[in-house]
Scaffold this motif. Structure first.
Motif, short mmCIF file in Angstrom:
data_model
loop_
_atom_site.label_atom_id
_atom_site.label_comp_id
_atom_site.label_asym_id
_atom_site.label_seq_id
_atom_site.Cartn_x
_atom_site.Cartn_y
_atom_site.Cartn_z
N ARG A 17 -10.05 -1.67 -2.16
CA ARG A 17 -10.95 -1.37 -1.04
C ARG A 17 -12.03 -2.43 -0.95
NH1 ARG A 17 -9.41 -0.09 2.88
NH2 ARG A 17 -11.57 0.12 3.56
N LEU A 18 -12.55 -2.86 -2.10
CA LEU A 18 -13.55 -3.92 -2.13
C LEU A 18 -12.98 -5.21 -1.56
CD1 LEU A 18 -16.25 -5.20 -3.11
CD2 LEU A 18 -15.13 -5.59 -5.32
N THR A 19 -11.75 -5.54 -1.95
CA THR A 19 -11.10 -6.77 -1.49
C THR A 19 -10.87 -6.74 0.01
OG1 THR A 19 -9.97 -6.94 -3.62
CG2 THR A 19 -9.15 -8.33 -1.85
N CYS A 20 -10.38 -5.61 0.50
CA CYS A 20 -10.15 -5.47 1.95
C CYS A 20 -11.45 -5.54 2.73
CB CYS A 20 -9.43 -4.15 2.24
SG CYS A 20 -7.72 -4.11 1.68
N SER A 21 -12.49 -4.95 2.16
CA SER A 21 -13.80 -5.00 2.81
C SER A 21 -14.32 -6.43 2.91
CB SER A 21 -14.80 -4.13 2.03
OG SER A 21 -16.10 -4.26 2.58
N TYR A 22 -14.07 -7.21 1.86
CA TYR A 22 -14.54 -8.60 1.84
C TYR A 22 -13.76 -9.46 2.84
CZ TYR A 22 -15.40 -13.38 0.29
OH TYR A 22 -15.71 -14.72 0.26
N PHE A 23 -12.45 -9.38 2.81
CA PHE A 23 -11.62 -10.24 3.67
C PHE A 23 -11.44 -9.67 5.08
CE2 PHE A 23 -10.14 -11.72 -0.54
CZ PHE A 23 -10.30 -13.08 -0.37
#
Length: 277
Positions: A17-23
């Motif tokens: 979720r953190l990765t998707c939020s960043y990218f």
């Protein structure tokens, strides 16, 4: 995904979720290159993540890229470089610290009401005495938090004093592991069985983490919540080494896949060095 039933499923989901939020949720995985990953690493560092934490999160991201490559979503696997991790002194409990921690878990007012914003987690009460039982099993067996929480009664042999970890979806290894139980671990598990517990520890990881957070509020000198449980494992392994148990035997008892991991514990405490001369 096949990770959904593994013991680290919640952590994996959180990192993704953190990765998707960043990218960005709409970003195609094929458009993410090495430069973008390097920028993501810088972002994680600026958020206060230490090198070891950055590496754990990148390992999950790397697994996603391997899946994408396997299923033809990207032409080639992306190489992710790890951060250099400093070799610090491994924290473990002294006998005095262990005794103090266990005694604090027997306080008459020691009950923690678990409250969550996440609707999927039921509200429950965990008495600190349960946390005491949990600490004893962790310290005396060296099992990981998730391994203890995954135990079923069918995995427990009170007569032979052994615990069996066999399901690769519930442990950090694909090899069945037989864990010896000490006298006090056997007593703890027997007591819990007689109390009618449907499983040795019928709690989720987040519930136990929250109970540890409550415990920490009563013990301000205690370390970070995230390290409280894993320090029990460090304690078990360090004591084996200090007692002269052969490193190969330590590796098997700890359930390490690589003996290089076990070698991290081959240091001696300062008091042992004095005794040696």
């Amino acid at each position: 995904l096949e990770w959904s039933k593994q013991k680290a499923a919640n952590a994996t989901y959180s990192v993704m979720r953190l990765t998707c939020s960043y990218f960005g949720d709409d970003t195609e995985i094929s458009s993410i290159d090495s430069y973008a990953i390097d920028q993501f690493k810088l972002y994680l560092e600026r958020q206060g993540n230490k090198p070891a934490t950055v590496n754990r999160k990148l390992a999950i991201v790397s697994k996603v890229f391997r899946y994408a490559h396997r299923y033809g979503l990207i032409e080639r696997k992306l190489e992710l470089t790890k951060q250099r991790e400093p070799r610090g002194r491994i924290k473990y409990y002294s006998r005095e610290e262990e005794q103090e921690m266990l005694e604090r878990n027997l306080m008459p007012h020691s009950t923690c009401v678990l409250q969550y914003e996440v609707a999927s987690v039921n509200l429950r009460k965990i008495k600190f005495a349960y946390l005491r039982d949990f600490f004893i099993v962790l310290i005396d067996t060296g099992m990981r938090r998730g391994e203890v929480l995954s135990l079923e009664w069918e995995d427990v042999d009170l007569e032979q004093r052994t615990l069996t970890l066999a399901d690769p979806e519930r442990i950090k290894s694909s090899i069945t592991r037989l864990v010896p139980a000490t006298v006090r671990v056997t007593a703890v598990l027997k007591s819990r069985l007689e109390q009618g517990e449907i499983r040795p520890f019928d709690f989720t990881g987040p519930q136990m983490d929250y109970a540890a957070a409550c415990f920490k509020k009563c013990c301000p000198s205690e370390q970070d919540v995230s390290a409280i449980f894993h320090t029990c494992r460090h304690t078990f392994i360090s004591r084996l080494v200090q007692n002269g148990v052969p490193i190969v035997a330590v590796k098997e008892l700890a359930g390490h896949n690589d003996i290089r991991t076990t070698m991290r514990y081959s240091h001696l405490a300062p008091s042992n060095l004095v005794d040696a001369i």
